[in-house]
Write a protein that holds these residues in place. Structure first.
Motif, short mmCIF file in Angstrom:
data_model
loop_
_atom_site.label_atom_id
_atom_site.label_comp_id
_atom_site.label_asym_id
_atom_site.label_seq_id
_atom_site.Cartn_x
_atom_site.Cartn_y
_atom_site.Cartn_z
N LEU A 41 -14.12 -9.72 0.73
CA LEU A 41 -13.82 -8.30 0.92
C LEU A 41 -12.52 -7.98 0.20
N HIS A 42 -12.52 -6.89 -0.56
CA HIS A 42 -11.35 -6.53 -1.35
C HIS A 42 -11.03 -5.06 -1.11
N LEU A 43 -9.83 -4.79 -0.63
CA LEU A 43 -9.37 -3.42 -0.50
C LEU A 43 -8.64 -3.07 -1.79
N LEU A 44 -9.16 -2.06 -2.49
CA LEU A 44 -8.68 -1.72 -3.82
C LEU A 44 -8.01 -0.36 -3.85
N HIS A 45 -7.07 -0.22 -4.77
CA HIS A 45 -6.52 1.11 -5.06
C HIS A 45 -7.65 1.97 -5.61
N PRO A 46 -7.80 3.20 -5.13
CA PRO A 46 -8.97 4.01 -5.52
C PRO A 46 -9.04 4.39 -6.99
N VAL A 47 -7.90 4.32 -7.70
CA VAL A 47 -7.89 4.72 -9.12
C VAL A 47 -7.79 3.51 -10.04
N THR A 48 -6.81 2.65 -9.79
CA THR A 48 -6.58 1.51 -10.68
C THR A 48 -7.44 0.30 -10.34
N HIS A 49 -8.00 0.29 -9.12
CA HIS A 49 -8.79 -0.84 -8.62
C HIS A 49 -7.97 -2.13 -8.50
N GLU A 50 -6.65 -1.99 -8.41
CA GLU A 50 -5.82 -3.15 -8.10
C GLU A 50 -6.13 -3.62 -6.69
N SER A 51 -6.12 -4.94 -6.48
CA SER A 51 -6.41 -5.49 -5.17
C SER A 51 -5.18 -5.37 -4.27
N LEU A 52 -5.34 -4.71 -3.13
CA LEU A 52 -4.26 -4.56 -2.16
C LEU A 52 -4.35 -5.61 -1.06
N ALA A 53 -5.56 -6.11 -0.81
CA ALA A 53 -5.78 -7.17 0.18
C ALA A 53 -7.15 -7.77 -0.07
N THR A 54 -7.26 -9.09 0.16
CA THR A 54 -8.52 -9.80 -0.03
C THR A 54 -8.77 -10.72 1.16
N HIS A 55 -10.02 -10.75 1.63
CA HIS A 55 -10.40 -11.62 2.73
C HIS A 55 -11.68 -12.36 2.35
N PRO A 56 -11.61 -13.68 2.12
CA PRO A 56 -12.83 -14.43 1.79
C PRO A 56 -13.77 -14.48 2.98
N PHE A 57 -15.06 -14.68 2.72
CA PHE A 57 -16.03 -14.70 3.81
C PHE A 57 -15.81 -15.88 4.75
N SER A 58 -15.19 -16.94 4.24
CA SER A 58 -14.92 -18.09 5.10
C SER A 58 -13.94 -17.74 6.22
N ALA A 59 -13.17 -16.64 6.03
CA ALA A 59 -12.20 -16.22 7.04
C ALA A 59 -12.73 -15.08 7.91
N VAL A 60 -13.92 -14.56 7.60
CA VAL A 60 -14.48 -13.44 8.36
C VAL A 60 -15.22 -13.96 9.59
N LEU A 61 -14.82 -13.50 10.77
CA LEU A 61 -15.46 -13.93 12.02
C LEU A 61 -16.56 -12.99 12.46
N SER A 62 -16.39 -11.71 12.20
CA SER A 62 -17.41 -10.73 12.59
C SER A 62 -17.19 -9.43 11.83
N ALA A 63 -18.25 -8.64 11.75
CA ALA A 63 -18.18 -7.32 11.13
C ALA A 63 -19.16 -6.41 11.86
N ARG A 64 -18.71 -5.26 12.27
CA ARG A 64 -19.59 -4.36 13.01
C ARG A 64 -19.13 -2.92 12.86
N ARG A 65 -20.05 -2.02 13.20
CA ARG A 65 -19.70 -0.59 13.23
C ARG A 65 -19.28 -0.22 14.64
N VAL A 66 -18.18 0.48 14.75
CA VAL A 66 -17.73 0.98 16.05
C VAL A 66 -17.38 2.45 15.88
N ARG A 67 -17.12 3.11 16.99
CA ARG A 67 -16.69 4.52 16.95
C ARG A 67 -15.35 4.65 17.66
N SER A 68 -14.52 5.49 17.09
CA SER A 68 -13.23 5.76 17.71
C SER A 68 -13.44 6.68 18.90
#
Length: 252
Positions: A169-196
């Motif tokens: 997973l890569h959080l990118l700058h919306p224009v330059t696409h520079e990587s602001l944060a990266t999380h490999p799948f080996s470090a991902v424990l869960s992913a889900r949709r929630v509501r505030s």
């Protein structure tokens, strides 16, 4: 099927569009059908500039040459046998390429035309396969992109681009696409949709060591789609890793 005395509706035409969602396994460039499908799926994102990371409006030198060669390959993939003209070159380049600092439009034309000699004798399928082979080396190849809200640090833009691909997973700058944060799948424990509490859809990703994990929440209307894709990547990567471990143990 229709009942007697009724008038059947006009014949409806449906188009079935197939696409690849997970890009962990190798490309199958020996299959013309696969090449056609993958090329048709990935080329639009490339031409929109989504695969380009351009900090300070610059590109790595190897990416400049890749873009010029891909432009020539796209000309051949379209079945054309003439060298790209100045006008044609513009539409064969990613939209952002013309904004690269230090590279004038005439230089792009020269680089593309220099690449033509190498690719002009390829078949259309060979040209499409060569495009895929070149772009496969790019960090954002095969990414699914999601516009998300929620800054990750002070000074970061409020709207980001989340890219999900074989590297994580890569959080990118919306224009330059520079990587602001990266999380490999080996470090991902869960992913889900929630509501505030306000009813806003959020993508919630838990990552890190199980005993001290952290949670990221990103606002997006496509939270369910993003969570499902992340879970697919994580599950497939675990299976591939387990298979590799078993193979190594058997070879000892």
């Amino acid at each position: 099927m229709y009942l007697p005395g009724t008038i059947p509706s006009p014949l409806q035409v449906f188009h079935l569009l197939l696409c690849r969602s997970v890009w962990l396994l190798p490309l199958r460039l020996q299959s013309p059908q696969y090449v056609k499908l993958a090329f048709g799926q990935l080329t639009p994102a490339y031409l929109q500039g989504l695969l380009l990371a351009m900090p300070d409006a610059t590109l790595l030198q190897r990416h400049l040459f890749d873009i010029a060669r891909v432009a020539a390959l796209l000309q051949r993939a379209a079945g054309l046998r003439t060298m790209p003209s100045v006008k044609e070159t513009k539409r064969l380049l990613p939209a952002a390429a013309l904004l690269v600092r230090g590279v004038r439009p005439t230089q792009w034309v020269n680089m593309v035309q220099d690449s033509w000699a190498e690719v002009q004798h390829k078949t259309t399928t060979e040209a499409k396969a060569a495009v895929l082979e070149t772009l496969h080396q790019w960090p954002l190849f095969g990414s699914a992109f999601f516009v998300v809200g929620g800054a990750i640090e002070a000074g970061a833009p409020s709207d980001l681009l989340l890219a999900v691909n074989r590297r994580g997973l890569h959080l990118l700058h919306p224009v330059t696409h520079e990587s602001l944060a990266t999380h490999p799948f080996s470090a991902v424990l869960s992913a889900r949709r929630v509501r505030s509490e306000e009813g806003v859809q959020l993508l919630e990703v838990r990552h890190g060591p199980a005993d001290r994990s952290a949670v990221i929440q990103l606002r997006t209307e496509r939270a369910a789609e993003a969570a499902r894709l992340i879970r697919r990547y994580s599950a497939l990567q675990r299976r591939l890793s387990e298979s590799d471990n078993r193979r190594r143990q058997l070879s000892r």
